[in-house]
Design an enzyme around this catalytic site. Structure first.
Site, PDB file in Angstrom:
ATOM      1  N   GLY A 159       0.784  -1.227   0.000  1.00  0.00           N
ATOM      2  CA  GLY A 159       0.000   0.000   0.000  1.00  0.00           C
ATOM      3  C   GLY A 159       0.814   1.274   0.000  1.00  0.00           C
ATOM      4  O   GLY A 159       0.361   2.296   0.524  1.00  0.00           O
ATOM      5  N   SER A 160       1.987   1.268  -0.628  1.00  0.00           N
ATOM      6  CA  SER A 160       2.750   2.525  -0.639  1.00  0.00           C
ATOM      7  C   SER A 160       2.070   3.579  -1.514  1.00  0.00           C
ATOM      8  O   SER A 160       2.092   4.773  -1.172  1.00  0.00           O
ATOM      9  CB  SER A 160       4.199   2.288  -1.074  1.00  0.00           C
ATOM     10  OG  SER A 160       4.290   1.951  -2.435  1.00  0.00           O
ATOM     11  N   ASN A 161       1.462   3.159  -2.613  1.00  0.00           N
ATOM     12  CA  ASN A 161       0.697   4.134  -3.416  1.00  0.00           C
ATOM     13  C   ASN A 161      -0.528   4.627  -2.652  1.00  0.00           C
ATOM     14  O   ASN A 161      -0.866   5.809  -2.699  1.00  0.00           O
ATOM     15  CB  ASN A 161       0.289   3.518  -4.758  1.00  0.00           C
ATOM     16  CG  ASN A 161       1.396   3.606  -5.779  1.00  0.00           C
ATOM     17  OD1 ASN A 161       1.715   4.686  -6.265  1.00  0.00           O
ATOM     18  ND2 ASN A 161       2.007   2.458  -6.086  1.00  0.00           N
ATOM     19  N   MET A 208      -4.443  -6.596  -7.084  1.00  0.00           N
ATOM     20  CA  MET A 208      -3.947  -7.604  -8.014  1.00  0.00           C
ATOM     21  C   MET A 208      -5.005  -8.633  -8.446  1.00  0.00           C
ATOM     22  O   MET A 208      -4.672  -9.763  -8.785  1.00  0.00           O
ATOM     23  CB  MET A 208      -2.716  -8.309  -7.403  1.00  0.00           C
ATOM     24  CG  MET A 208      -1.577  -7.347  -7.048  1.00  0.00           C
ATOM     25  SD  MET A 208      -1.020  -6.275  -8.404  1.00  0.00           S
ATOM     26  CE  MET A 208       0.059  -7.405  -9.281  1.00  0.00           C
ATOM     27  N   ASN A 241      -6.472   3.354 -12.191  1.00  0.00           N
ATOM     28  CA  ASN A 241      -5.489   2.333 -11.838  1.00  0.00           C
ATOM     29  C   ASN A 241      -4.099   2.891 -12.099  1.00  0.00           C
ATOM     30  O   ASN A 241      -3.909   3.704 -13.000  1.00  0.00           O
ATOM     31  CB  ASN A 241      -5.694   1.077 -12.701  1.00  0.00           C
ATOM     32  CG  ASN A 241      -4.687  -0.018 -12.379  1.00  0.00           C
ATOM     33  OD1 ASN A 241      -4.421  -0.309 -11.194  1.00  0.00           O
ATOM     34  ND2 ASN A 241      -4.103  -0.627 -13.398  1.00  0.00           N
ATOM     35  N   HIS A 272      -0.255   1.587 -13.086  1.00  0.00           N
ATOM     36  CA  HIS A 272       0.397   0.413 -13.672  1.00  0.00           C
ATOM     37  C   HIS A 272       1.874   0.734 -13.891  1.00  0.00           C
ATOM     38  O   HIS A 272       2.204   1.812 -14.405  1.00  0.00           O
ATOM     39  CB  HIS A 272      -0.273   0.057 -15.004  1.00  0.00           C
ATOM     40  CG  HIS A 272       0.300  -1.165 -15.628  1.00  0.00           C
ATOM     41  ND1 HIS A 272      -0.007  -2.440 -15.177  1.00  0.00           N
ATOM     42  CD2 HIS A 272       1.193  -1.314 -16.629  1.00  0.00           C
ATOM     43  CE1 HIS A 272       0.674  -3.318 -15.898  1.00  0.00           C
ATOM     44  NE2 HIS A 272       1.400  -2.664 -16.778  1.00  0.00           N
ATOM     45  N   THR A 279     -11.119   0.417 -17.830  1.00  0.00           N
ATOM     46  CA  THR A 279     -12.180  -0.019 -18.734  1.00  0.00           C
ATOM     47  C   THR A 279     -12.149  -1.547 -18.778  1.00  0.00           C
ATOM     48  O   THR A 279     -11.295  -2.180 -18.136  1.00  0.00           O
ATOM     49  CB  THR A 279     -11.979   0.546 -20.151  1.00  0.00           C
ATOM     50  OG1 THR A 279     -10.739   0.069 -20.661  1.00  0.00           O
ATOM     51  CG2 THR A 279     -11.973   2.073 -20.138  1.00  0.00           C
ATOM     52  N   GLU A 310       5.701   6.660  -9.105  1.00  0.00           N
ATOM     53  CA  GLU A 310       4.285   6.337  -8.898  1.00  0.00           C
ATOM     54  C   GLU A 310       3.705   7.206  -7.783  1.00  0.00           C
ATOM     55  O   GLU A 310       2.590   7.705  -7.874  1.00  0.00           O
ATOM     56  CB  GLU A 310       4.121   4.855  -8.545  1.00  0.00           C
ATOM     57  CG  GLU A 310       4.578   3.896  -9.635  1.00  0.00           C
ATOM     58  CD  GLU A 310       4.263   2.440  -9.313  1.00  0.00           C
ATOM     59  OE1 GLU A 310       3.207   2.164  -8.727  1.00  0.00           O
ATOM     60  OE2 GLU A 310       5.087   1.575  -9.662  1.00  0.00           O
TER      61      GLU A 310
HETATM   62  C1  GAR Z   1       2.962  -0.840  -7.685  1.00  0.00           C
HETATM   63  O1  GAR Z   1       4.219  -0.846  -8.322  1.00  0.00           O
HETATM   64  C2  GAR Z   1       1.851  -0.826  -8.703  1.00  0.00           C
HETATM   65  O2  GAR Z   1       2.126  -0.058  -9.836  1.00  0.00           O
HETATM   66  C3  GAR Z   1       1.770  -2.273  -9.064  1.00  0.00           C
HETATM   67  O3  GAR Z   1       1.936  -2.966  -7.843  1.00  0.00           O
HETATM   68  C4  GAR Z   1       2.735  -2.170  -6.958  1.00  0.00           C
HETATM   69  C5  GAR Z   1       1.969  -1.993  -5.666  1.00  0.00           C
HETATM   70  O4  GAR Z   1       2.778  -1.389  -4.677  1.00  0.00           O
HETATM   71  N1  GAR Z   1       0.522  -2.585  -9.673  1.00  0.00           N
HETATM   72  C6  GAR Z   1       0.361  -3.544 -10.584  1.00  0.00           C
HETATM   73  O5  GAR Z   1       1.260  -4.274 -10.961  1.00  0.00           O
HETATM   74  C7  GAR Z   1      -1.061  -3.673 -11.105  1.00  0.00           C
HETATM   75  N2  GAR Z   1      -1.154  -4.773 -12.013  1.00  0.00           N
HETATM   76  P1  GAR Z   1       2.106  -0.706  -3.399  1.00  0.00           P
HETATM   77  O6  GAR Z   1       1.183  -1.725  -2.749  1.00  0.00           O
HETATM   78  O7  GAR Z   1       3.266  -0.377  -2.505  1.00  0.00           O
HETATM   79  O8  GAR Z   1       1.370   0.521  -3.856  1.00  0.00           O
END
Ligand code: GAR
Length: 208
Positions: free
Chosen positions: A12-14, A90, A107, A109, A141, A174
């Site tokens: 969950g850093s984002n 995911m 989202n 990516h 989408t 990100e």
């Molecule tokens: C992030 O790098 C995100 O872009 C990616 O998973 C990571 C989650 O990190 N997302 C995908 O690959 C989506 N298919 P986080 O939990 O620290 O935010």
């Protein structure tokens, strides 16, 4: 202000970057962090930030995707969500669920879409010999990782990069990109946000 739900599966850093950004005059506020993984690290971080949390465990629905998504939808509606941010969520969502939130779901990516939808994006960019890599925020989408692009952040790939070093350099991008896009999107502005690593504007050096 707009009520934002954040869907996670992991650290969950984002999510944390999004929550931290929604203060002051920001046009949105977090209303829920929802995980499909009961012990996702992001759940504790969200609770510590004072954001309501919920879990809908996909394994409890035994491959019944519509039932899983109906449970997700109920949580989102109960929280009064108006915008949904997928942030390291995911699970692939069906067209039926996506249709319920179309135009309201974002989202992030870890590639410069349309390059490398799906998984292992950093390794694939390296294997292709790309000069550039980065991340994309897009509207969700029915087509996986293919909705309208709302922002991209890019960096130059270095000769010594590995999938791990690339991931470590893309993730901070990100954390800049997603809050910047959400701020615009919540205000009704869908013009793309473009970030170039290392190219942030700053004062010129002092005159000696
Ligand atoms: C992030 O790098 C995100 O872009 C990616 O998973 C990571 C989650 O990190 N997302 C995908 O690959 C989506 N298919 P986080 O939990 O620290 O935010």
């Amino acid at each position: 202000s707009r009520r934002v739900a954040i869907l996670i599966s992991g650290g969950g850093s984002n999510m944390a970057a999004l929550i931290a950004s929604m203060t002051g005059d920001h046009p949105a506020r977090p209303c829920l962090v929802l995980s499909n993984v009961p012990d996702a690290g992001g759940l504790r971080r969200a609770a510590e930030a004072g954001v309501p949390v919920a879990t809908v465990d996909h394994r409890a629905h035994r491959g019944d995707r519509p039932a899983f998504e109906a449970a997700l939808h109920r949580e989102l509606v109960a929280a009064g969500a108006e915008i949904v941010c997928l942030a390291g969520f995911m699970r692939v969502l069906t067209p039926g669920f996506v249709g319920l939130w179309e135009g309201r779901m974002l989202n992030i990516h870890p590639s410069l879409l349309p390059k490398y939808p799906g998984l292992d994006t950093h390794a694939r960019a390296l294997a292709a010999g790309d000069a550039e890599h980065g991340c994309t925020v897009h509207e969700v989408t029915a087509d996986l990782d293919a909705g309208p692009v709302l922002g991209q952040a890019r960096l130059a790939i270095r000769g010594e990069d590995t999938p791990d070093t690339l991931a470590a350099r893309v993730l901070p991008l990100e954390h800049r990109l997603y809050p910047a896009v959400l701020r615009r999107f919540a205000a009704g502005d869908r013009r793309p946000v473009l970030i170039e690593a290392g190219a942030s504007l700053s004062n010129p050096p002092p005159l000696a």
